[in-house]
Design an enzyme around this catalytic site. Structure first.
Site, PDB file in Angstrom:
ATOM      1  CG  HIS A   1      48.053  29.958  57.161  1.00  0.00           C
ATOM      2  ND1 HIS A   1      49.065  30.840  56.920  1.00  0.00           N
ATOM      3  CD2 HIS A   1      48.610  28.729  57.061  1.00  0.00           C
ATOM      4  CE1 HIS A   1      50.178  30.182  56.656  1.00  0.00           C
ATOM      5  NE2 HIS A   1      49.930  28.888  56.730  1.00  0.00           N
TER       6      HIS A   1
ATOM      7  CG  ASP B   1      41.680  38.431  58.675  1.00  0.00           C
ATOM      8  OD1 ASP B   1      42.174  37.364  58.269  1.00  0.00           O
ATOM      9  OD2 ASP B   1      41.702  39.485  58.010  1.00  0.00           O
TER      10      ASP B   1
HETATM   11  C1  GDG Z   1      45.007  34.193  55.238  1.00  0.00           C
HETATM   12  C2  GDG Z   1      44.200  34.435  56.521  1.00  0.00           C
HETATM   13  C3  GDG Z   1      46.273  35.315  57.597  1.00  0.00           C
HETATM   14  C4  GDG Z   1      46.133  41.564  48.695  1.00  0.00           C
HETATM   15  N1  GDG Z   1      45.825  42.185  47.535  1.00  0.00           N
HETATM   16  C5  GDG Z   1      46.975  42.249  46.829  1.00  0.00           C
HETATM   17  C6  GDG Z   1      48.000  41.662  47.586  1.00  0.00           C
HETATM   18  N2  GDG Z   1      47.455  41.246  48.720  1.00  0.00           N
HETATM   19  C7  GDG Z   1      48.214  40.592  49.801  1.00  0.00           C
HETATM   20  C8  GDG Z   1      48.341  41.474  51.020  1.00  0.00           C
HETATM   21  C9  GDG Z   1      48.621  40.451  52.098  1.00  0.00           C
HETATM   22  C10 GDG Z   1      47.853  39.228  51.601  1.00  0.00           C
HETATM   23  O1  GDG Z   1      47.559  39.435  50.223  1.00  0.00           O
HETATM   24  C11 GDG Z   1      46.548  39.069  52.329  1.00  0.00           C
HETATM   25  O2  GDG Z   1      46.822  38.556  53.595  1.00  0.00           O
HETATM   26  P1  GDG Z   1      45.806  38.708  54.801  1.00  0.00           P
HETATM   27  O3  GDG Z   1      46.474  38.221  56.024  1.00  0.00           O
HETATM   28  O4  GDG Z   1      45.397  40.140  54.897  1.00  0.00           O
HETATM   29  O5  GDG Z   1      44.516  37.849  54.421  1.00  0.00           O
HETATM   30  P2  GDG Z   1      44.174  36.408  53.706  1.00  0.00           P
HETATM   31  O6  GDG Z   1      44.456  36.441  52.259  1.00  0.00           O
HETATM   32  O7  GDG Z   1      42.762  36.138  54.069  1.00  0.00           O
HETATM   33  O8  GDG Z   1      45.167  35.350  54.402  1.00  0.00           O
HETATM   34  C12 GDG Z   1      44.804  35.593  57.299  1.00  0.00           C
HETATM   35  C13 GDG Z   1      47.016  34.898  56.346  1.00  0.00           C
HETATM   36  O9  GDG Z   1      46.348  33.823  55.667  1.00  0.00           O
HETATM   37  C14 GDG Z   1      48.453  34.433  56.681  1.00  0.00           C
HETATM   38  O10 GDG Z   1      48.449  33.407  57.626  1.00  0.00           O
HETATM   39  O11 GDG Z   1      46.857  36.502  58.098  1.00  0.00           O
HETATM   40  O12 GDG Z   1      44.102  35.783  58.507  1.00  0.00           O
HETATM   41  O13 GDG Z   1      42.845  34.701  56.217  1.00  0.00           O
HETATM   42  O14 GDG Z   1      49.981  40.112  52.144  1.00  0.00           O
HETATM   43  O15 GDG Z   1      49.378  42.394  50.810  1.00  0.00           O
HETATM   44  N3  GDG Z   1      49.283  41.588  47.193  1.00  0.00           N
HETATM   45  C15 GDG Z   1      49.581  42.124  45.973  1.00  0.00           C
HETATM   46  N4  GDG Z   1      48.632  42.692  45.172  1.00  0.00           N
HETATM   47  C16 GDG Z   1      47.326  42.788  45.572  1.00  0.00           C
HETATM   48  O16 GDG Z   1      46.498  43.337  44.840  1.00  0.00           O
HETATM   49  N5  GDG Z   1      50.856  42.086  45.547  1.00  0.00           N
END
Ligand code: GDG
Length: 484
Positions: A180, A391
């Site tokens: 990921h 990222d």
């Molecule tokens: C890893 C990789 C890759 C965040 N705060 C809240 C909340 N979130 C959710 C967001 C989003 C998820 O968490 C974060 O996903 P990201 O992709 O932005 O980043 P990582 O956590 O670092 O994820 C990344 C991912 O895995 C998938 O393969 O894209 O590159 O680093 O969905 O919405 N959700 C809620 N409350 C929050 O306060 N409900």
């Protein structure tokens, strides 16, 4: 856990147990449920629906799947149980393993190393031993669950040794692995004292999925350099006791459940909440939004620097507000504590310099929110700021796009995210280039409705057509076609 001091090679010499019952096995660091205490003080499981479980649920049901993962707390294994209609196996990690494997090797060695050493990775042999031991513990659980000929899908950097460990004892199963996070350039990966073992661990799979083509390319180069293997296009030839086989490494960009999120955004209560948010902020002319886990890879400080300078220069006009959600993350890891201090100091300085009574220019929220509130925030914002230094994908960018069903709003997106390969309608930025970032924010904030629509429409089409179900189906289809 008696097997904790084993080396990877010891582990492979052990005899396999009897095969399990499941023809589809997901092995991920975390379970798709959280353990909570109900009002009577008893433990209960509450779904923590991420995109991954949504995408895999239909496959899980059809193929009698099972999900192996850890609850996130130190403590004994929960064993096999059913929750939310899914078969789950809860793995237990002692406090020492949480420290050495999870906080140590996963979050303070591999995470910074794989994100281009934005923070210095730490290398400790005791952490590596814990990583081997936990990978072996997960591999054993996978083998205990997998029926003959099953498909085993292993997820992410916490479990890179599992494919080889499973393969060494169960040549009957098909093994997929999805990373990921980014896979770094070899010059960076080469710092890892256990680089060869990690590459060999991954090569136990039949198919290796990465977010971007560049990640798959970096992995193939690591195969050549760290193990001396020859690669041909996306294929690596591997000879093990069961014979010679070809492992494929390719890009499978992950996505979100776009339709489900759009449905939430269209709900009346959510739209009302979005209007309330703007009202609570005193109807700003421009609402900028950042939503991230509080992580040093996300470029929050660069974003704040650019915003602070724009306020100093008056380039955004007087009625601009930035809402920054920074959800708490990895709070016991030192680098995250330092980052939190830096971010909070920077926010205070900007507010100290620019606030008027009752109207600070930054609303900083170190909290987690339900999905409805997230959708309302996406809906309320004129400009979404996604500025990671590195990222794998960044789902937040895609979530913003999915919520903008009016085809308005603008996205400022770092070119160092996987999402940048797909969302050409964004204002792409190099977050290190503060002047460039400032210009992009101003352009996004002053975009004409026509240009916004044109850009947003293209991005929405992409996110709608390439959703998380498409991602899972494409990966599993490619895995199913790997030669036996
Ligand atoms: C890893 C990789 C890759 C965040 N705060 C809240 C909340 N979130 C959710 C967001 C989003 C998820 O968490 C974060 O996903 P990201 O992709 O932005 O980043 P990582 O956590 O670092 O994820 C990344 C991912 O895995 C998938 O393969 O894209 O590159 O680093 O969905 O919405 N959700 C809620 N409350 C929050 O306060 N409900």
């Amino acid at each position: 856990m008696s097997s904790m001091a084993k080396t990877a090679d010891d582990a492979e010499r052990e005899r396999p147990g009897p095969p399990g019952q499941h023809s589809f096995v997901v092995v991920a660091s975390r379970l798709p449920v959280d353990r909570i205490e109900n009002p009577e003080g008893e433990p209960e499981w509450r779904p923590s629906p991420g995109g991954l479980v949504t995408a895999l649920e239909p496959v899980m049901r059809e193929a009698e799947g099972v999900w192996i993962g850890w609850s996130g707390d130190a403590g004994p294994a929960a064993g096999p149980f059913r929750a939310n209609g899914l078969d789950l196996v809860g793995m237990g990690l002692s406090a020492d393993l949480v420290r050495d494997y999870y906080e140590g090797f996963c979050n303070a060695t591999l995470w910074p190393l794989y994100h281009d050493v934005i923070a210095p990775p730490q290398f400790h042999r005791r952490w590596w031993d814990a990583y081997v031991a936990v990978n072996w513990y997960f591999a054993q659980a996978a083998m205990a669950q997998a029926a003959p000929g099953a498909t085993v899908w292993v997820h992410d950097y916490q479990l890179q040794l599992v494919p080889r460990m499973v393969r060494s004892q169960r040549s009957d199963v098909r093994i997929g692995f999805f990373n990921h996070i980014p896979f770094p350039a070899y010059e960076i990966f080469a710092q890892l004292p256990w680089r060869r073992q990690v590459v060999e661990g991954l090569l136990g799979a039949d198919l290796l999925g990465f977010q971007r083509r560049a990640d798959a390319g970096n992995f193939l180069r690591a195969c050549r350099r760290a193990t001396g293997r020859r690669t041909r296009g996306p294929a690596v030839r591997v000879t093990d006791p069961a014979g010679t086989r070809e492992v494929r490494a390719a890009a499978f960009p992950i996505s979100i459940d776009s339709a489900a999120l759009e449905e939430i955004a269209r709900r009346e209560d959510v739209r009302k909440r979005a209007a309330e948010i703007r009202l609570a902020l005193d109807q700003p002319a421009t609402l900028l939004l950042g939503i991230d886990r509080l992580d040093y890879t996300k470029g929050i400080l660069h974003r704040l620097k650019a915003y602070g300078e724009l306020l100093n220069e008056g380039r955004l006009g007087p009625r601009v507000v930035l809402v920054q959600v920074a959800s708490p993350s990895r709070e016991r890891v030192e680098a995250y504590q330092a980052l939190r201090d830096d971010v909070e100091l920077t926010v205070s300085r900007i507010n100290g310099d620019h606030a008027e009574v009752g109207s600070p220019p930054v609303h900083y929220l170190h909290q987690s929110y339900p999905r409805e509130e997230m959708a309302a925030l996406y809906l309320s914002a004129d400009v979404m700021l996604v500025t990671p230094l590195r990222d794998g994908m960044n789902l937040v960018a895609k979530e913003y796009v999915a919520c903008r069903y009016h085809e308005d709003g603008a996205l400022v997106l770092s070119e160092f995210t996987g999402a940048a390969d797909e969302l050409a309608g964004a204002f792409l930025v190099n977050p290190h280039d503060i002047e460039g970032l400032k210009d992009a924010i101003v352009r996004a904030a002053t975009i004409s409705p026509g240009e916004a629509r044109r850009r947003m429409r293209a991005m929405r089409r992409r996110v709608r057509e390439h959703d998380v179900a498409h991602w899972a189906a494409t990966f599993l289809d490619a895995l199913g076609r790997t030669p036996r």
